[in-house]
Design a protein around this motif. Structure first.
Motif, mmCIF file in Angstrom:
data_model
loop_
_atom_site.group_PDB
_atom_site.id
_atom_site.type_symbol
_atom_site.label_atom_id
_atom_site.label_comp_id
_atom_site.label_asym_id
_atom_site.label_seq_id
_atom_site.Cartn_x
_atom_site.Cartn_y
_atom_site.Cartn_z
ATOM 1 N N ASP A 113 0.852 -1.193 0.000
ATOM 2 C CA ASP A 113 0.000 0.000 0.000
ATOM 3 C C ASP A 113 0.882 1.234 0.000
ATOM 4 O O ASP A 113 2.100 1.149 0.156
ATOM 5 N N VAL A 114 0.250 2.388 -0.137
ATOM 6 C CA VAL A 114 0.997 3.618 -0.402
ATOM 7 C C VAL A 114 1.661 4.183 0.871
ATOM 8 O O VAL A 114 2.545 5.038 0.770
ATOM 9 N N ASP A 115 1.299 3.665 2.062
ATOM 10 C CA ASP A 115 1.896 4.170 3.307
ATOM 11 C C ASP A 115 3.421 4.040 3.303
ATOM 12 O O ASP A 115 4.130 4.977 3.671
ATOM 13 N N GLY A 116 3.906 2.866 2.900
ATOM 14 C CA GLY A 116 5.350 2.630 2.833
ATOM 15 C C GLY A 116 6.017 3.553 1.822
ATOM 16 O O GLY A 116 7.139 4.030 2.050
ATOM 17 N N ASP B 82 5.651 -3.144 -7.042
ATOM 18 C CA ASP B 82 7.106 -2.978 -7.105
ATOM 19 C C ASP B 82 7.451 -1.492 -7.139
ATOM 20 O O ASP B 82 6.750 -0.699 -7.775
ATOM 21 N N LEU B 83 8.544 -1.149 -6.458
ATOM 22 C CA LEU B 83 9.060 0.224 -6.507
ATOM 23 C C LEU B 83 10.539 0.159 -6.835
ATOM 24 O O LEU B 83 11.281 -0.644 -6.267
ATOM 25 N N LEU B 84 10.961 0.985 -7.774
ATOM 26 C CA LEU B 84 12.350 0.981 -8.217
ATOM 27 C C LEU B 84 12.927 2.394 -8.103
ATOM 28 O O LEU B 84 12.259 3.374 -8.480
ATOM 29 N N ILE B 85 14.140 2.465 -7.570
ATOM 30 C CA ILE B 85 14.859 3.744 -7.531
ATOM 31 C C ILE B 85 16.078 3.625 -8.433
ATOM 32 O O ILE B 85 16.940 2.768 -8.216
ATOM 33 N N LEU B 86 16.126 4.465 -9.454
ATOM 34 C CA LEU B 86 17.298 4.536 -10.325
ATOM 35 C C LEU B 86 18.113 5.752 -9.897
ATOM 36 O O LEU B 86 17.569 6.858 -9.814
ATOM 37 N N PRO B 87 19.411 5.569 -9.632
ATOM 38 C CA PRO B 87 20.210 6.709 -9.174
ATOM 39 C C PRO B 87 20.457 7.725 -10.297
ATOM 40 O O PRO B 87 20.386 7.369 -11.477
ATOM 41 N N ALA B 88 20.733 8.956 -9.904
ATOM 42 C CA ALA B 88 21.129 9.977 -10.872
ATOM 43 C C ALA B 88 22.330 9.473 -11.660
ATOM 44 O O ALA B 88 23.216 8.825 -11.103
ATOM 45 N N GLY B 89 22.343 9.724 -12.955
ATOM 46 C CA GLY B 89 23.536 9.435 -13.763
ATOM 47 C C GLY B 89 23.601 8.050 -14.366
ATOM 48 O O GLY B 89 24.517 7.760 -15.130
ATOM 49 N N ILE B 90 22.632 7.156 -14.041
ATOM 50 C CA ILE B 90 22.672 5.805 -14.630
ATOM 51 C C ILE B 90 22.003 5.851 -16.007
ATOM 52 O O ILE B 90 20.944 6.464 -16.186
ATOM 53 N N ALA C 256 1.726 3.784 -13.300
ATOM 54 C CA ALA C 256 2.839 3.999 -12.372
ATOM 55 C C ALA C 256 2.754 5.359 -11.714
ATOM 56 O O ALA C 256 2.275 6.329 -12.308
ATOM 57 N N MET C 257 3.229 5.405 -10.458
ATOM 58 C CA MET C 257 3.387 6.665 -9.756
ATOM 59 C C MET C 257 4.824 7.127 -9.972
ATOM 60 O O MET C 257 5.759 6.348 -9.830
ATOM 61 N N ARG C 258 4.974 8.400 -10.353
ATOM 62 C CA ARG C 258 6.303 8.984 -10.535
ATOM 63 C C ARG C 258 6.496 10.010 -9.423
ATOM 64 O O ARG C 258 5.631 10.867 -9.222
ATOM 65 N N LEU C 259 7.598 9.883 -8.720
ATOM 66 C CA LEU C 259 7.827 10.782 -7.582
ATOM 67 C C LEU C 259 8.891 11.816 -7.940
ATOM 68 O O LEU C 259 9.886 11.496 -8.584
ATOM 69 N N PHE C 260 8.659 13.051 -7.515
ATOM 70 C CA PHE C 260 9.555 14.166 -7.829
ATOM 71 C C PHE C 260 10.018 14.870 -6.561
ATOM 72 O O PHE C 260 9.226 15.049 -5.648
#
Ligand code: KMT
Ligand code: NI
Length: 172
Positions: free
Chosen positions: A40-43, A116-124, A138-142
């Protein structure tokens, strides 16, 4: 989530292109790519506030939602690029592939599904495509000042400050 080396064979980008060589979450972590699952979205809210994210939107990529521009959009997401900021994607429904470059500059294909949630680092260097189901939500976070304009791969871009920091931190 399932990750593996991309087979680099011709064929539609939405096909699995599975070489059979598995890549696990630890291998992804070594590239700075972080994987989580949230039912759920709490995490997601907690992670977002810890990392200083304040804004978000939701995107649906499908022919139903996008109409005639769908094929064009999917092709544009598949151009190899980087961002000067992290990219966080939380999959709400459907499936998609994120491909990231590994140490040997091979493509690692990451198949994501709902929760699933994925974090891609800056510069990859990376790219995105839907899979054969042609549907993802998908939710995109800024962060406050989004610096995630896609910058297409080029020799000049290898000299970019964020690219150089990524290479120093993860590829050397
Ligand atoms: C990206 O980063 O390429 C996208 O935002 C594609 C849609 S999000 C699954
Ligand atoms: Ni991107």
């Amino acid at each position: 989530m399932k990750a593996y080396l991309y087979d680099d064979l011709p064929g539609d980008q939405r096909l699995p292109h599975d070489s059979g060589k598995t890549v696990d979450a630890d291998d992804l972590t070594k590239l700075g790519v972080l994987y989580y699952r949230f039912s759920d979205v709490d995490g997601v809210n907690k992670l977002a506030s810890e990392r200083g994210y304040k804004n978000r939107d939701e995107i649906t990529v499908s022919p139903e939602k996008m109409g005639a521009v769908y094929e064009e959009k999917v092709k544009s997401f598949f151009h190899e690029h980087l961002h000067e900021d992290e990219e966080i994607r939380y999959i709400r429904d459907g499936y998609g592939y994120f491909d990231v470059r590994n140490k040997g500059d091979q493509w690692v294909r990451i198949h994501l599904e709902k929760d699933d949630l994925l974090i891609l680092p800056a510069g990859i260097y990376h790219r995105f495509t839907t899979d054969e189901t042609n549907y993802i939500q998908a939710m995109r976070l800024f962060k406050e000042e989004p610096k995630w304009t896609p910058l297409n791969r080029s020799e000049e871009l290898d000299a970019n400050q964020y690219r150089k920091e990524y290479v120093t931190s993860y590829l050397q």
